[in-house]
Design a protein around this motif. Structure first.
Motif, PDB file in Angstrom:
ATOM      1  N   LEU A  22      45.935  28.820  39.914  1.00 22.41           N
ATOM      2  CA  LEU A  22      44.734  29.284  39.575  1.00 22.41           C
ATOM      3  C   LEU A  22      44.870  30.813  38.843  1.00 22.41           C
ATOM      4  O   LEU A  22      44.151  31.011  37.944  1.00 22.41           O
ATOM      5  N   ASP A  23      45.834  31.527  39.582  1.00 23.82           N
ATOM      6  CA  ASP A  23      46.278  32.943  38.858  1.00 23.82           C
ATOM      7  C   ASP A  23      46.709  32.643  37.641  1.00 23.82           C
ATOM      8  O   ASP A  23      46.373  33.448  36.608  1.00 23.82           O
ATOM      9  N   HIS A  24      47.408  31.653  37.215  1.00 24.37           N
ATOM     10  CA  HIS A  24      48.026  31.353  35.927  1.00 24.37           C
ATOM     11  C   HIS A  24      46.841  31.183  34.906  1.00 24.37           C
ATOM     12  O   HIS A  24      46.851  31.598  33.794  1.00 24.37           O
ATOM     13  N   LEU A  25      46.015  30.172  35.264  1.00 22.19           N
ATOM     14  CA  LEU A  25      44.844  29.948  34.577  1.00 22.19           C
ATOM     15  C   LEU A  25      43.955  31.243  34.325  1.00 22.19           C
ATOM     16  O   LEU A  25      43.684  31.529  33.165  1.00 22.19           O
ATOM     17  N   ILE A  26      43.875  32.027  35.259  1.00 18.90           N
ATOM     18  CA  ILE A  26      43.119  33.434  35.073  1.00 18.90           C
ATOM     19  C   ILE A  26      43.573  34.260  34.125  1.00 18.90           C
ATOM     20  O   ILE A  26      43.033  34.859  32.865  1.00 18.90           O
ATOM     21  N   ASP A  27      45.053  34.271  34.105  1.00 17.57           N
ATOM     22  CA  ASP A  27      45.882  35.102  33.253  1.00 17.57           C
ATOM     23  C   ASP A  27      45.886  34.532  31.786  1.00 17.57           C
ATOM     24  O   ASP A  27      45.913  35.081  30.878  1.00 17.57           O
ATOM     25  N   HIS A  28      45.925  33.036  31.788  1.00 12.92           N
ATOM     26  CA  HIS A  28      45.904  32.391  30.364  1.00 12.92           C
ATOM     27  C   HIS A  28      44.714  32.619  29.832  1.00 12.92           C
ATOM     28  O   HIS A  28      44.669  32.948  28.511  1.00 12.92           O
ATOM     29  N   THR A  29      43.621  32.665  30.410  1.00  9.22           N
ATOM     30  CA  THR A  29      42.193  32.889  29.545  1.00  9.22           C
ATOM     31  C   THR A  29      41.925  34.161  29.400  1.00  9.22           C
ATOM     32  O   THR A  29      41.348  34.473  28.406  1.00  9.22           O
ATOM     33  N   LEU A  36      40.871  36.946  21.113  1.00  7.65           N
ATOM     34  CA  LEU A  36      39.736  36.636  20.527  1.00  7.65           C
ATOM     35  C   LEU A  36      38.496  37.714  20.336  1.00  7.65           C
ATOM     36  O   LEU A  36      37.536  37.779  19.838  1.00  7.65           O
ATOM     37  N   ASP A  37      39.191  39.026  21.094  1.00  9.05           N
ATOM     38  CA  ASP A  37      38.260  40.349  21.572  1.00  9.05           C
ATOM     39  C   ASP A  37      36.950  39.725  22.117  1.00  9.05           C
ATOM     40  O   ASP A  37      35.890  40.080  21.526  1.00  9.05           O
ATOM     41  N   TRP A  38      37.118  39.040  23.055  1.00  7.25           N
ATOM     42  CA  TRP A  38      35.814  38.680  23.714  1.00  7.25           C
ATOM     43  C   TRP A  38      36.109  38.547  25.525  1.00  7.25           C
ATOM     44  O   TRP A  38      37.559  38.021  25.736  1.00  7.25           O
ATOM     45  N   ASP A  39      35.422  38.590  26.238  1.00  3.96           N
ATOM     46  CA  ASP A  39      35.686  38.723  27.580  1.00  3.96           C
ATOM     47  C   ASP A  39      35.461  36.826  28.305  1.00  3.96           C
ATOM     48  O   ASP A  39      34.772  36.601  28.811  1.00  3.96           O
ATOM     49  N   TYR A  40      36.715  36.370  27.541  1.00  2.00           N
ATOM     50  CA  TYR A  40      36.754  34.735  28.063  1.00  2.00           C
ATOM     51  C   TYR A  40      37.141  34.430  29.359  1.00  2.00           C
ATOM     52  O   TYR A  40      36.525  33.447  29.843  1.00  2.00           O
ATOM     53  N   ALA A  41      37.733  35.450  29.944  1.00  2.93           N
ATOM     54  CA  ALA A  41      38.157  35.004  31.264  1.00  2.93           C
ATOM     55  C   ALA A  41      37.032  35.026  32.343  1.00  2.93           C
ATOM     56  O   ALA A  41      37.027  34.040  33.293  1.00  2.93           O
ATOM     57  N   SER A  42      36.226  35.608  32.115  1.00  2.49           N
ATOM     58  CA  SER A  42      35.058  35.833  33.047  1.00  2.49           C
ATOM     59  C   SER A  42      34.017  34.402  32.746  1.00  2.49           C
ATOM     60  O   SER A  42      33.429  34.030  33.713  1.00  2.49           O
ATOM     61  N   ALA A  43      34.041  34.200  31.497  1.00  5.81           N
ATOM     62  CA  ALA A  43      33.198  32.545  31.227  1.00  5.81           C
ATOM     63  C   ALA A  43      34.236  31.470  31.610  1.00  5.81           C
ATOM     64  O   ALA A  43      33.599  30.578  32.168  1.00  5.81           O
TER      65      ALA A  43
END
Length: 138
Positions: A22-29, A36-43
């Motif tokens: 799950l930490d890897h997924l958070i880091d990847h996103t 993309l210059d967007w807060d994709y991780a929180s979405a």
């Protein structure tokens, strides 16, 4: 009524390894969001991860939604399988509790698919369907 999905594993996996994935997924996103210059991780991962322990000694990961209106919570834990059965298979259990939103169900399906792919496992979804990510004989 809460619903559960099971990721049937072919190898032994600990809850710490699930948390690492799950930490890897958070880091990847978050890296994708930087590109993309967007807060994709929180979405893509709108939860905070906390480890909880129940009174009987079981450990669970509580994924608590950061935005309470769209996402509330999910539970992820290890299900060692039935000890009486000779061919017991350990599995990861993902629970969508009572009061969960449609967003929780959607994210739970995404996380289940990600974990099943990561561990090359067999995924039993909330609706009873099965997806195979493990190598099978032709």
């Amino acid at each position: 009524m809460s619903k559960s999905a099971y990721i049937k594993l072919t190898q032994t996996v600990s809850l710490d390894e699930v948390k690492e994935k799950l930490d890897h997924l958070i880091d990847h996103t978050s890296r994708t969001g930087e590109q993309l210059d967007w807060d994709y991780a929180s979405a893509a991962f709108p939860y905070s991860v906390k480890e909880k322990k129940t009174s009987d000694g079981n450990h669970w990961l509580l994924l608590k939604g950061k935005e309470s209106r769209l996402y509330k919570y999910l539970l992820i834990g290890m299900d060692p399988g039935k000890e009486e059965a000779a061919a017991s298979t350990p599995s990861i259990q993902v629970v969508v509790p009572d009061g969960a939103t449609h967003g929780d169900y959607a994210k739970a399906n995404e996380f289940c698919r990600f974990l099943a792919k990561s561990f090359a496992a067999e995924l039993h979804l909330f609706n009873g369907r099965v997806m195979y990510f493990n190598p099978r004989k032709p």
